[in-house]
Design a protein around this motif. Structure first.
Motif, PDB file in Angstrom:
ATOM      1  N   SER A   1      31.670  26.129  62.945  1.00 44.10           N
ATOM      2  CA  SER A   1      32.767  26.088  61.983  1.00 44.10           C
ATOM      3  C   SER A   1      33.347  24.686  61.898  1.00 44.10           C
ATOM      4  O   SER A   1      33.198  23.870  62.815  1.00 44.10           O
ATOM      5  CB  SER A   1      33.870  27.085  62.367  1.00 44.10           C
ATOM      6  OG  SER A   1      34.414  26.763  63.632  1.00 44.10           O
TER       7      SER A   1
ATOM      8  N   ARG B   1      33.029  28.544  57.855  1.00 46.70           N
ATOM      9  CA  ARG B   1      32.413  29.225  58.989  1.00 46.70           C
ATOM     10  C   ARG B   1      30.985  29.540  58.576  1.00 46.70           C
ATOM     11  O   ARG B   1      30.750  30.217  57.577  1.00 46.70           O
ATOM     12  CB  ARG B   1      33.168  30.498  59.364  1.00 46.70           C
ATOM     13  CG  ARG B   1      34.569  30.236  59.875  1.00 46.70           C
ATOM     14  CD  ARG B   1      35.186  31.480  60.489  1.00 46.70           C
ATOM     15  NE  ARG B   1      34.607  31.767  61.806  1.00 46.70           N
ATOM     16  CZ  ARG B   1      33.857  32.817  62.086  1.00 46.70           C
ATOM     17  NH1 ARG B   1      33.543  33.673  61.126  1.00 46.70           N
ATOM     18  NH2 ARG B   1      33.391  33.022  63.303  1.00 46.70           N
TER      19      ARG B   1
ATOM     20  N   TYR C   1      31.954  34.857  57.464  1.00 42.95           N
ATOM     21  CA  TYR C   1      31.244  33.604  57.200  1.00 42.95           C
ATOM     22  C   TYR C   1      31.315  33.315  55.711  1.00 42.95           C
ATOM     23  O   TYR C   1      31.305  34.236  54.895  1.00 42.95           O
ATOM     24  CB  TYR C   1      29.776  33.692  57.627  1.00 42.95           C
ATOM     25  CG  TYR C   1      29.584  33.901  59.104  1.00 42.95           C
ATOM     26  CD1 TYR C   1      30.001  32.945  60.023  1.00 42.95           C
ATOM     27  CD2 TYR C   1      28.981  35.057  59.592  1.00 42.95           C
ATOM     28  CE1 TYR C   1      29.834  33.136  61.379  1.00 42.95           C
ATOM     29  CE2 TYR C   1      28.804  35.263  60.952  1.00 42.95           C
ATOM     30  CZ  TYR C   1      29.242  34.297  61.842  1.00 42.95           C
ATOM     31  OH  TYR C   1      29.080  34.485  63.191  1.00 42.95           O
TER      32      TYR C   1
ATOM     33  N   LEU D   1      29.636  19.700  59.312  1.00 47.81           N
ATOM     34  CA  LEU D   1      30.903  20.411  59.457  1.00 47.81           C
ATOM     35  C   LEU D   1      32.013  19.489  59.952  1.00 47.81           C
ATOM     36  O   LEU D   1      33.173  19.620  59.555  1.00 47.81           O
ATOM     37  CB  LEU D   1      30.734  21.603  60.400  1.00 47.81           C
ATOM     38  CG  LEU D   1      29.888  22.765  59.849  1.00 47.81           C
ATOM     39  CD1 LEU D   1      29.613  23.782  60.930  1.00 47.81           C
ATOM     40  CD2 LEU D   1      30.587  23.423  58.659  1.00 47.81           C
TER      41      LEU D   1
ATOM     42  N   GLU E   1      35.348  18.866  57.886  1.00 50.13           N
ATOM     43  CA  GLU E   1      36.671  19.077  58.474  1.00 50.13           C
ATOM     44  C   GLU E   1      37.546  17.846  58.287  1.00 50.13           C
ATOM     45  O   GLU E   1      38.746  17.949  58.007  1.00 50.13           O
ATOM     46  CB  GLU E   1      36.526  19.414  59.958  1.00 50.13           C
ATOM     47  CG  GLU E   1      37.826  19.799  60.632  1.00 50.13           C
ATOM     48  CD  GLU E   1      37.609  20.346  62.019  1.00 50.13           C
ATOM     49  OE1 GLU E   1      38.457  21.111  62.501  1.00 50.13           O
ATOM     50  OE2 GLU E   1      36.566  20.017  62.628  1.00 50.13           O
TER      51      GLU E   1
ATOM     52  N   TYR F   1      42.495  28.986  53.389  1.00 53.05           N
ATOM     53  CA  TYR F   1      41.342  28.981  54.293  1.00 53.05           C
ATOM     54  C   TYR F   1      40.939  30.406  54.617  1.00 53.05           C
ATOM     55  O   TYR F   1      41.722  31.206  55.084  1.00 53.05           O
ATOM     56  CB  TYR F   1      41.668  28.267  55.602  1.00 53.05           C
ATOM     57  CG  TYR F   1      41.732  26.778  55.462  1.00 53.05           C
ATOM     58  CD1 TYR F   1      41.340  26.135  54.292  1.00 53.05           C
ATOM     59  CD2 TYR F   1      42.197  25.993  56.518  1.00 53.05           C
ATOM     60  CE1 TYR F   1      41.421  24.768  54.171  1.00 53.05           C
ATOM     61  CE2 TYR F   1      42.273  24.611  56.405  1.00 53.05           C
ATOM     62  CZ  TYR F   1      41.879  24.010  55.233  1.00 53.05           C
ATOM     63  OH  TYR F   1      41.957  22.655  55.122  1.00 53.05           O
TER      64      TYR F   1
ATOM     65  N   ASP G   1      38.996  31.390  56.970  1.00 50.52           N
ATOM     66  CA  ASP G   1      38.873  31.721  58.380  1.00 50.52           C
ATOM     67  C   ASP G   1      40.235  31.965  59.022  1.00 50.52           C
ATOM     68  O   ASP G   1      40.321  32.237  60.212  1.00 50.52           O
ATOM     69  CB  ASP G   1      38.118  30.637  59.150  1.00 50.52           C
ATOM     70  CG  ASP G   1      38.755  29.272  59.016  1.00 50.52           C
ATOM     71  OD1 ASP G   1      39.669  29.145  58.188  1.00 50.52           O
ATOM     72  OD2 ASP G   1      38.325  28.354  59.735  1.00 50.52           O
TER      73      ASP G   1
END
Length: 451
Positions: free
Chosen positions: A246, A251, A283, A363, A367, A380, A382
């Motif tokens: 993630s 994810r 995911y 990733l 990020e 988001y 997640d």
């Protein structure tokens, strides 16, 4: 070894209030045969050699309910005279509670970096034995052995042979031997897995234990068990050998699929299954790496990338296409679904072990971009607190299919791909909704009057 495994369960089920704690030997989240055997045999070795009050206990890093999907692992255990009922699984051991109580010591095998969900366990790690790309920061409190051999079991065999060869018996040897030849594709150079050290310790075990099953026969039986996906649902096939990562709002799951891409794409209801899998397991990207073998030696690799979000799908595809360390030599091939991009992987030696660092680097960059932009913080996917728990999710079996002509024209300014008044047509995946909201917000920001 069975008595040892039984004693581990007894220790866990006993009264731990006055216990000094546990030394957990933890494999990776894919929990393949290498991860399982490395954890079991290294824990057994430590139980015979380590002078510590904390009992070494192997833990398989998946829920118990998923282990039946590891058909090759079950076969090897059975052929070695072991039952998996005495094994301990991640859902049976609360590592975080043990750590908070200062009763946890960790050794990582077959991986060298903890996933983000376990990051707070980092200071409990005292040793690492792994054969993947070294991504771990150095620490004086943690001994690290990372060498890119074909199998982590090779490194465990080396440690036992050098430090306490008497720990090896027929049962332990067969577990290690079967794992090495399976990981190294029967030591075939064409597969690009085997190294001189793998060969050295496979031969060492053969000479020390002449009653081991013949190499070719054992490999073929393990390979057949590993590639047996008959009767599995698409979800089970994806869970059979899966790793997750993630970064930012992403994810991502990476699954090894033991069939050709053509056969995978022809599975009935695949589009719906993939959408539901991503939604149910939270995911928003899925990379399926299919593998088959030519004459049981040379690998043939193909790759499929699924996401209901065009943005996410295109970004990860760009990263995979542009990768140079290593280059995957991806050649796009036609896909029957708009939500799935498919490739032939020209670099057949690039297994998931080599592709996964490309994904984790992507990733990290993603990020960083999300952090710098500061956009979409409340969207988001997640972050479970931002999801509507009463949301009734449906996926269209043919959604995204290029031949689908049933969906009516989309009304102007609609957030959905189908008319919301359409009787019973499936709802949009939440990932798509997030992407569309983001695009609409960007358009509003760019308009002269801000309206």
């Amino acid at each position: 070894m069975e008595a040892y495994l039984r004693s581990c369960r007894d220790v866990l089920e006993g009264d731990c209030k006055d216990s000094p704690g546990l030394h957990i030997i933890l494999g990776n989240e894919a929990c393949d045969t290498d991860s399982m055997v490395s954890a079991m045999t290294f824990a057994y070795f430590l139980s015979k050699t380590l002078d510590s009050k904390r009992v070494p206990v192997p833990v398989l890093n998946i829920p118990r309910r998923e282990f039946h999907l590891r058909s090759d692992s079950i076969f090897l255990l059975r052929e070695s005279g072991l039952s998996w009922e005495h094994l301990l699984f991640r859902d049976e051991v609360d590592l975080h509670s043990l750590h908070k109580a200062k009763k946890l010591t960790l050794t990582l095998v077959d991986h060298n970096v903890l996933p983000s969900s376990d990051r707070d366990l980092e200071d409990a790690v005292v040793e690492v034995i792994d054969h993947h790309l070294h991504q771990r920061s150095s620490s004086p409190s943690c001994s690290v052995t990372v060498e890119t051999v074909g199998s982590c079991a090779t490194l465990v065999t080396e440690r036992i042979a050098q430090k306490a060869p008497d720990v090896l018996d027929q049962q332990v040897a067969q577990l290690l031997y079967g794992t090495i030849i399976l990981d190294c594709v029967n030591m075939a150079p064409e597969a690009g897995k085997v190294t001189p050290k793998d060969s050295q310790y496979a031969i060492f075990l053969e000479k020390r234990f002449p009653k081991l099953p013949p190499r070719g026969a054992l490999f073929q039986s393990l390979q057949n068990a590993k590639f047996d996906v008959s009767g599995l649902s698409t979800e089970q096939m994806l869970l059979k050998d899966m790793k997750a990562a993630s970064g930012g709002d992403l994810r991502l799951a990476v699954s090894a699929i033991y069939m050709t891409l053509e056969d995978f794409l022809q599975r009935r209801g695949l589009q719906q299954d993939l959408c539901e899998f991503c939604h149910n397991h939270k995911y928003n990207l899925l990379v399926a790496m299919t593998i088959s073998f030519i004459d049981n030696k040379e690998p043939f690799r193909q790759l499929a990338v699924y996401s209901s979000s065009t943005l996410y799908r295109e970004e990860i595809c760009k990263a995979l296409e542009k990768a140079r360390n290593p280059s995957l030599d991806l050649k796009p091939v036609g896909s029957p679904y708009l939500d799935i991009k498919t490739y032939i992987q020209g670099n057949t030696l690039a297994s998931r072990k080599k592709v996964f660092p490309i994904i984790t680097d992507f990733l990290k960059e993603w990020e960083s971009k999300v952090f710098q932009s500061g956009n979409m913080e409340d969207l988001y996917l997640d972050d479970e607190s931002n999801q509507d728990q009463s949301y009734s999710h449906q996926c269209a079996e043919d959604a995204g299919n290029e031949d689908d002509s049933r969906v009516p024209p989309t009304p102007m300014n609609s957030l959905v791909d189908g008319c919301p008044l359409d009787n019973g047509l499936p709802k949009i995946c939440p990932e798509v909704l997030v992407e569309k909201v983001s695009k609409m917000a960007s358009m509003e920001d760019e308009s002269p009057d801000g309206q």
